[in-house]
Design a protein around this motif. Structure first.
Motif, mmCIF file in Angstrom:
data_model
loop_
_atom_site.group_PDB
_atom_site.id
_atom_site.type_symbol
_atom_site.label_atom_id
_atom_site.label_comp_id
_atom_site.label_asym_id
_atom_site.label_seq_id
_atom_site.Cartn_x
_atom_site.Cartn_y
_atom_site.Cartn_z
ATOM 1 N N LEU A 93 -14.174 38.336 -2.798
ATOM 2 C CA LEU A 93 -14.558 37.189 -3.624
ATOM 3 C C LEU A 93 -14.602 35.893 -2.818
ATOM 4 O O LEU A 93 -15.252 34.927 -3.227
ATOM 5 C CB LEU A 93 -13.597 37.054 -4.807
ATOM 6 N N GLU A 94 -13.950 35.857 -1.670
ATOM 7 C CA GLU A 94 -14.101 34.713 -0.763
ATOM 8 C C GLU A 94 -15.506 34.680 -0.187
ATOM 9 O O GLU A 94 -16.068 33.616 0.076
ATOM 10 C CB GLU A 94 -13.065 34.790 0.366
ATOM 11 N N ILE A 95 -16.064 35.879 0.000
ATOM 12 C CA ILE A 95 -17.443 35.983 0.511
ATOM 13 C C ILE A 95 -18.438 35.650 -0.596
ATOM 14 O O ILE A 95 -19.393 34.913 -0.398
ATOM 15 C CB ILE A 95 -17.702 37.395 1.066
ATOM 16 N N ASP A 96 -18.200 36.209 -1.782
ATOM 17 C CA ASP A 96 -19.092 35.989 -2.925
ATOM 18 C C ASP A 96 -18.242 35.911 -4.192
ATOM 19 O O ASP A 96 -17.810 36.937 -4.724
ATOM 20 C CB ASP A 96 -20.121 37.120 -3.022
ATOM 21 N N SER A 97 -17.998 34.711 -4.661
ATOM 22 C CA SER A 97 -17.101 34.507 -5.802
ATOM 23 C C SER A 97 -17.658 35.058 -7.112
ATOM 24 O O SER A 97 -16.931 35.149 -8.098
ATOM 25 C CB SER A 97 -16.794 33.021 -5.976
ATOM 26 N N THR A 98 -18.940 35.403 -7.133
ATOM 27 C CA THR A 98 -19.549 35.934 -8.364
ATOM 28 C C THR A 98 -19.863 37.432 -8.252
ATOM 29 O O THR A 98 -20.597 37.963 -9.086
ATOM 30 C CB THR A 98 -20.846 35.163 -8.687
ATOM 31 N N HIS A 99 -19.330 38.088 -7.227
ATOM 32 C CA HIS A 99 -19.653 39.512 -7.013
ATOM 33 C C HIS A 99 -19.177 40.333 -8.208
ATOM 34 O O HIS A 99 -17.969 40.518 -8.423
ATOM 35 C CB HIS A 99 -19.008 40.001 -5.721
ATOM 36 N N SER A 128 -19.912 37.135 -18.840
ATOM 37 C CA SER A 128 -20.818 35.986 -18.878
ATOM 38 C C SER A 128 -21.919 36.100 -17.839
ATOM 39 O O SER A 128 -22.867 35.323 -17.834
ATOM 40 C CB SER A 128 -20.033 34.696 -18.648
ATOM 41 N N ASP A 129 -21.799 37.087 -16.954
ATOM 42 C CA ASP A 129 -22.770 37.278 -15.884
ATOM 43 C C ASP A 129 -23.988 38.029 -16.407
ATOM 44 O O ASP A 129 -23.867 38.966 -17.186
ATOM 45 C CB ASP A 129 -22.126 38.066 -14.732
ATOM 46 N N VAL A 130 -25.137 37.665 -15.923
ATOM 47 C CA VAL A 130 -26.385 38.315 -16.374
ATOM 48 C C VAL A 130 -26.472 39.771 -15.958
ATOM 49 O O VAL A 130 -27.265 40.532 -16.493
ATOM 50 C CB VAL A 130 -27.622 37.559 -15.824
ATOM 51 N N GLN A 131 -25.639 40.167 -14.977
ATOM 52 C CA GLN A 131 -25.710 41.549 -14.487
ATOM 53 C C GLN A 131 -25.144 42.563 -15.467
ATOM 54 O O GLN A 131 -25.264 43.765 -15.249
ATOM 55 C CB GLN A 131 -24.928 41.687 -13.173
ATOM 56 N N THR A 132 -24.471 42.096 -16.534
ATOM 57 C CA THR A 132 -23.790 43.033 -17.428
ATOM 58 C C THR A 132 -24.721 44.108 -17.952
ATOM 59 O O THR A 132 -24.419 45.278 -17.922
ATOM 60 C CB THR A 132 -23.154 42.289 -18.620
ATOM 61 N N ASN A 133 -25.893 43.702 -18.385
ATOM 62 C CA ASN A 133 -26.896 44.652 -18.904
ATOM 63 C C ASN A 133 -26.254 45.706 -19.793
ATOM 64 O O ASN A 133 -25.720 45.423 -20.841
ATOM 65 C CB ASN A 133 -27.666 45.302 -17.747
ATOM 66 N N GLY A 134 -26.254 46.965 -19.320
ATOM 67 C CA GLY A 134 -25.691 48.059 -20.115
ATOM 68 C C GLY A 134 -24.184 48.136 -20.057
ATOM 69 O O GLY A 134 -23.575 49.012 -20.659
#
Length: 533
Positions: A93-99, A128-134
């Motif tokens: 998460l230090e690399i990508d806090s939204t991973h 809340s992330d758009v990746q949730t999808n299914g």
């Protein structure tokens, strides 16, 4: 330049193959092997970052590195190495806090570490992330689970009713860890103990905690030798699991190191009870290796069995046997007039008061069957390796020289007319002007005699009102030594012969709270007692 490009391509290909193989092992659930390959890939990627100044190249390296850290965290968590897994999540998460994948993985790990609010925040961020999808349905499930566990952990409001009414068909319910109105202090029995910090009603949950490890199985229905052999196998499995837990978790190692090992218990430090609150990480830090001899001594003194009279193992059959280590519960000492019982549910133990408890009173279990005469309890106490000097034992010790009590003991031991024996006991207590708990102590000691009379209709008719009712004896015993399932069932069987009204049902429920705690509602108590109303 051409050779340099070729070298870069070869290095990229090697890294891709390494990552691909690690992922294949992860999908095949070969956790240890996947961790080994991911570790190699992560190490190479981190070296590349150190040696690179090209921002495009750095960005290109970071993306697969973040995913590799997330996947290694997943594999580590499957092996219950949560401490290392959470480190990998934080680094990713230090690399990508939204991973997205890492946030989900971290949330699940935090749940396992009993950090319910922090886990809830992870799942809220993920949903809340758009990746949730299914994945929204799964995430909503985790959100509800976090809310439920956080509420349990904060309030101590547990309810096992539906699971019990359904006949234990579903898997055991998920429970939060909970610490109620108790603290650790110097015990009047032995070493340290657990004490009530306020007045507590019978049935109130005091502690809910998950086992460090357990060893379980079904005992064979054969010779004593094979039963003992089966227990030894379970014990070895249990010890191996404890050692593994100590290796993987510094908090577990630190807490286990605080437990008594059978020597110099009077000088042991009185711990701050907050160390045992769910999610607490600060406090004790023990880094040195614990020798196997010390581990075995600690387990010998502190492990609990799941077939004890003082425990109710919900959903298990009569041949079931288990042993486990529940750290905070191991601070609870024995008394022959205990005020607490435990329920085993999955890997959790629920400790609740079995009678009303005063502020400052020590919380105690029955390590063995306390519905036994003093002589038998002395023998059992000796087998456990300690003399019991509880209030009840001292009281009965003073009476042991009485000629009347000697006669009662002889009659009980040789199976004389139990009705006559009970009448002699009750008459003797009236003569000595005994009241309250004193009468309850002796009635608990000779409960088996009462049971034999209540089970035979002809004896009940023969002695009539000269023998107290089962309800009166049950209430007396519960006040003195806490609730007991065997006593409660006799009361229920007696009431079944008549129409059970609201008053009788309330008496049953009051006794039931002492036996099962407030984690069961009326319908669940009825199911356990097979009570038809």
């Amino acid at each position: 330049m051409k050779e340099e490009n070729q070298h870069v391509k070869m290095e990229e290909e090697m890294m891709n193959q390494l990552r691909s193989k690690a992922t294949e092992l992860l999908l095949r659930e070969e956790w240890k092997d996947s961790i080994e390959l991911y570790s190699h890939f992560i190490s190479l990627s981190q070296n590349q970052l150190l040696n690179s100044t090209d921002q495009t190249q750095i960005s290109k390296i970071k993306k697969p590195l973040c995913l590799a850290l997330s996947n290694r965290a997943e594999a580590l968590s499957r092996l219950k190495d949560f401490s290392e897994a959470i480190k990998d999540c934080d680094e990713a998460l230090e690399i990508d806090s939204t991973h997205f994948k890492t946030i989900i993985c971290k949330g699940k790990i935090l749940l396992n570490l009993n950090r319910y609010s922090m886990a809830l925040n992870c799942f809220k961020l993920a949903i809340s992330d758009v990746q949730t999808n299914g994945n929204s349905e799964i995430l909503n499930g985790y959100l509800e689970k976090c809310k439920k566990l956080e509420f349990q952990s904060r309030t101590g409001a547990f309810d096992l009713s539906d699971w019990i009414v359904n006949g234990f068909r579903d898997k055991s319910p998920e429970l939060a860890e909970y610490l109620g109105s108790v603290k650790i202090g110097k015990s009047g029995y032995s070493g340290r103990g657990l004490f009530a910090t306020k007045e507590i009603e019978a049935g109130t949950v005091l502690v809910v905690t998950k086992a460090v490890a357990t060893g379980r199985g079904i005992l064979p229905d054969s010779s004593e030798v094979s039963v003992e052999s089966a227990r030894l196998v379970m014990w070895k499995d249990f010890v191996d699991k404890v050692v593994e837990a100590i290796t993987k978790c510094s908090k577990t190692r630190s807490l286990i190191c605080t437990l008594a090992s059978g020597e110099c218990e009077e000088v042991l430090e009185v711990l701050d009870t907050s160390l045992f609150r769910p999610g607490t990480e600060e406090g004790l830090t023990v880094t040195e290796k614990i020798e196997m001899d010390k581990i075995l001594d600690i387990l010998d003194v502190n492990s609990l069995t799941e077939d004890a009279i003082s425990a109710k193992v919900l959903g298990k059959n009569s041949d079931y046997y288990g042993v486990g280590l529940w750290v905070l519960a191991s601070f609870i000492n024995h008394s022959c007039n205990p005020n607490a019982r435990r329920l085993h549910v999955g890997d959790h133990v629920i400790v609740h008061t079995s009678r009303d408890v005063k502020a400052g009173e020590e919380i105690t279990f029955a390590y063995f069957d306390v519905l036994s005469p003093l002589k038998k309890r002395r023998e059992l106490s000796k087998e456990w390796g300690f003399p019991c000097n509880c209030q009840r034992c001292k009281f009965e010790e003073e009476l042991s020289c009485s000629d009347d009590l000697r006669e009662i003991e002889v009659a009980f031991e040789f199976g004389s007319d139990m009705g006559a024996m009970i009448i002699k006991l009750e008459k003797g207590m009236r003569k000595a002007k005994m009241k309250g708990k004193e009468k309850g102590y002796l009635r608990a000691s000779y409960w088996t005699a009462f049971l034999k009379v209540y089970k035979l209709e002809k004896l009940v008719k023969k002695w009539g009102r000269r023998i107290p009712t089962a309800e009166a004896i049950a209430e007396s015993i519960a006040e003195a030594v806490g609730g007991d399932e065997r006593v409660l069932k006799v009361v229920v069987q007696g009431l079944k012969k008549y129409a059970i009204g609201a008053l009788e049902m309330e008496k049953v429920m009051k006794l039931g709270r002492g036996v099962y705690g407030k984690v069961l509602k009326k319908k669940a108590v009825r199911a356990l007692l097979e009570l038809s109303v």
